[in-house]
Design a protein around this motif. Structure first.
Motif, PDB file in Angstrom:
ATOM      1  N   TYR A 174      42.012  83.299 -32.592  1.00  0.00           N
ATOM      2  CA  TYR A 174      42.213  81.853 -32.751  1.00  0.00           C
ATOM      3  C   TYR A 174      42.227  81.110 -31.409  1.00  0.00           C
ATOM      4  N   GLY A 175      42.055  81.856 -30.313  1.00  0.00           N
ATOM      5  CA  GLY A 175      42.016  81.214 -29.001  1.00  0.00           C
ATOM      6  C   GLY A 175      40.727  81.494 -28.259  1.00  0.00           C
ATOM      7  N   ILE A 176      40.510  82.758 -27.890  1.00  0.00           N
ATOM      8  CA  ILE A 176      39.363  83.135 -27.071  1.00  0.00           C
ATOM      9  C   ILE A 176      38.048  83.008 -27.836  1.00  0.00           C
ATOM     10  N   VAL A 177      37.996  83.576 -29.044  1.00  0.00           N
ATOM     11  CA  VAL A 177      36.747  83.537 -29.814  1.00  0.00           C
ATOM     12  C   VAL A 177      36.303  82.105 -30.128  1.00  0.00           C
ATOM     13  N   PRO A 178      37.204  81.220 -30.617  1.00  0.00           N
ATOM     14  CA  PRO A 178      36.758  79.851 -30.912  1.00  0.00           C
ATOM     15  C   PRO A 178      36.215  79.100 -29.699  1.00  0.00           C
ATOM     16  N   VAL A 179      36.857  79.237 -28.518  1.00  0.00           N
ATOM     17  CA  VAL A 179      36.394  78.479 -27.356  1.00  0.00           C
ATOM     18  C   VAL A 179      35.055  79.025 -26.854  1.00  0.00           C
ATOM     19  N   LEU A 180      34.833  80.328 -26.952  1.00  0.00           N
ATOM     20  CA  LEU A 180      33.546  80.890 -26.554  1.00  0.00           C
ATOM     21  C   LEU A 180      32.435  80.465 -27.517  1.00  0.00           C
ATOM     22  N   VAL A 181      32.732  80.485 -28.805  1.00  0.00           N
ATOM     23  CA  VAL A 181      31.748  80.015 -29.786  1.00  0.00           C
ATOM     24  C   VAL A 181      31.454  78.533 -29.573  1.00  0.00           C
ATOM     25  N   ALA A 182      32.505  77.750 -29.270  1.00  0.00           N
ATOM     26  CA  ALA A 182      32.326  76.321 -29.000  1.00  0.00           C
ATOM     27  C   ALA A 182      31.444  76.092 -27.776  1.00  0.00           C
ATOM     28  N   SER A 183      31.585  76.934 -26.741  1.00  0.00           N
ATOM     29  CA  SER A 183      30.752  76.815 -25.549  1.00  0.00           C
ATOM     30  C   SER A 183      29.289  77.112 -25.858  1.00  0.00           C
ATOM     31  N   VAL A 184      29.057  78.131 -26.689  1.00  0.00           N
ATOM     32  CA  VAL A 184      27.690  78.441 -27.118  1.00  0.00           C
ATOM     33  C   VAL A 184      27.105  77.263 -27.890  1.00  0.00           C
ATOM     34  N   LEU A 185      27.895  76.708 -28.818  1.00  0.00           N
ATOM     35  CA  LEU A 185      27.428  75.577 -29.624  1.00  0.00           C
ATOM     36  C   LEU A 185      27.160  74.348 -28.765  1.00  0.00           C
ATOM     37  N   SER A 186      28.010  74.113 -27.759  1.00  0.00           N
ATOM     38  CA  SER A 186      27.818  72.979 -26.864  1.00  0.00           C
ATOM     39  C   SER A 186      26.496  73.095 -26.112  1.00  0.00           C
ATOM     40  N   GLY A 187      26.217  74.295 -25.583  1.00  0.00           N
ATOM     41  CA  GLY A 187      24.964  74.515 -24.883  1.00  0.00           C
ATOM     42  C   GLY A 187      23.759  74.354 -25.790  1.00  0.00           C
ATOM     43  N   LEU A 188      23.872  74.858 -27.028  1.00  0.00           N
ATOM     44  CA  LEU A 188      22.776  74.750 -27.985  1.00  0.00           C
ATOM     45  C   LEU A 188      22.520  73.295 -28.367  1.00  0.00           C
ATOM     46  N   ALA A 189      23.585  72.553 -28.675  1.00  0.00           N
ATOM     47  CA  ALA A 189      23.428  71.158 -29.085  1.00  0.00           C
ATOM     48  C   ALA A 189      22.826  70.302 -27.963  1.00  0.00           C
ATOM     49  N   SER A 190      23.319  70.513 -26.740  1.00  0.00           N
ATOM     50  CA  SER A 190      22.797  69.760 -25.601  1.00  0.00           C
ATOM     51  C   SER A 190      21.318  70.057 -25.381  1.00  0.00           C
TER      52      SER A 190
END
Length: 324
Positions: A174-190
């Motif tokens: 609930y901490g490390i995995v969500p923020v890493l997935v969010a970083s991947v999604l941020s890079g993909l969306a941008s």
């Protein structure tokens, strides 16, 4: 081989990139101070976010009407094209924001800040995958410097928040995995936004409109059973608002327009440089208007930001000429 761009056109593009980047850095840097000054704690967060999205749409429509592109875009617009260019990035950003909220509640600020900066690398990775935009060795080194600076600035802002005392499994899932997935999604969306604007020639203003609409629909759906949704139903949409509340809302909306322009002209990676530079602007404005001196973290990050920007601009990737 495609003919080279006229020198004047290249210089004009560089001037636009510099102008929009400076405006975005100052807007992004000033936004926390403006919001703290003019948004009451009683204001329902969802109401300010939705109003900001509406303002973005109004501004984008006004600019398109003024430059004459609105009529042409209206004739060429299709639902499939809109969903492909803007719908997917908007939905990805909405999911990313939700994951960040989950992660922030389950990690200490240092860990969260460090992991959250990996989005700069994922942006560079996805721009390579989607656009074949390569980075030189020097530029990769500049990205490392930028991430180090971003971590220092983020930690300096909120290192006082301690670890919530969760168990190891909760911190991981609930901490490390969500923020890493969010970083991947941020890079993909941008990268998807950059692809839509540079390859599909999708207007940045039109993308702003489409993403605001899709993002607002996602936000409304999420508030059906949320505390914010209940508060709006009981107290009213504009509970806690004053006329001055519009100041940060409009400023944030203009920032959204600028993000689209910077991504369109300069790309997602360079947008990352602008956003990190904006953190230094925040520290400067806090010193000027609040008398709060820059932290040691900020002073240490300053040369890293300047060096990373200088190196990234000075050593672009160059295609090696084949020997005949």
């Amino acid at each position: 081989m495609a003919p080279p761009k006229p020198k004047g056109a290249t210089q004009g593009n560089d001037s636009k990139i510099l102008f929009f980047s400076i405006l975005l850095a100052f807007q992004y840097g000033a936004q926390p101070l403006i919001a703290k000054r003019f948004i009451s704690r009683d204001v329902i967060v969802t109401s300010s976010v939705l109003t900001c999205e509406i303002a973005k749409v109004i501004f984008a429509l006004f600019i398109m009407a003024k430059d004459g592109s609105l009529r042409r875009v209206y004739k060429e617009w299709t639902l499939i094209g809109a969903l492909t260019a803007s719908g997917l990035p908007a939905a990805i950003y909405a999911l990313q924001n939700s994951l960040l909220q989950i992660s922030y509640r389950n990690l200490d600020s240092l860990t969260f800040s460090m992991l959250n900066q990996t989005k700069i690398f994922f942006t560079a990775f996805f721009t390579y995958v989607l656009l074949r935009q390569k980075q030189s060795i020097q530029q990769i080194g500049a990205l490392f410097l930028l991430i180090a600076a971003a971590v220092l600035l983020s930690v300096g802002e909120g290192s006082s928040k301690g670890s919530p005392g969760s168990n190891a499994d909760q911190i991981l899932f609930y901490g490390i995995v969500p923020v890493l997935v969010a970083s991947v999604l941020s890079g993909l969306a941008s990268s998807l936004c950059q692809w839509a604007s540079q390859v599909k020639k999708h207007s940045s203003y039109l993308m702003t409109i489409e993403m605001s609409i899709v993002g607002s629909l996602c936000l409304l759906a999420s508030t059906l059973k949320s505390p914010d949704g209940e508060a709006m139903r009981l107290r009213g949409f504009f509970y806690g608002w004053t006329p001055l509340t519009l100041v940060p809302v409009i400023s944030n909306a203009l920032g959204g327009i600028l993000v689209g322009l910077v991504t369109s002209y300069a790309g997602g990676v360079r947008k990352g440089f602008v956003i990190v530079s904006a953190l230094l602007v925040t520290a400067l404005l806090q010193f000027i208007f609040e008398g709060k001196p820059p932290s040691l973290y900020c002073l240490a990050a300053l040369p890293l930001v300047v060096s990373s920007i200088s190196v990234y601009q000075k050593y672009p990737y160059r295609v090696k000429k084949k020997e005949s």
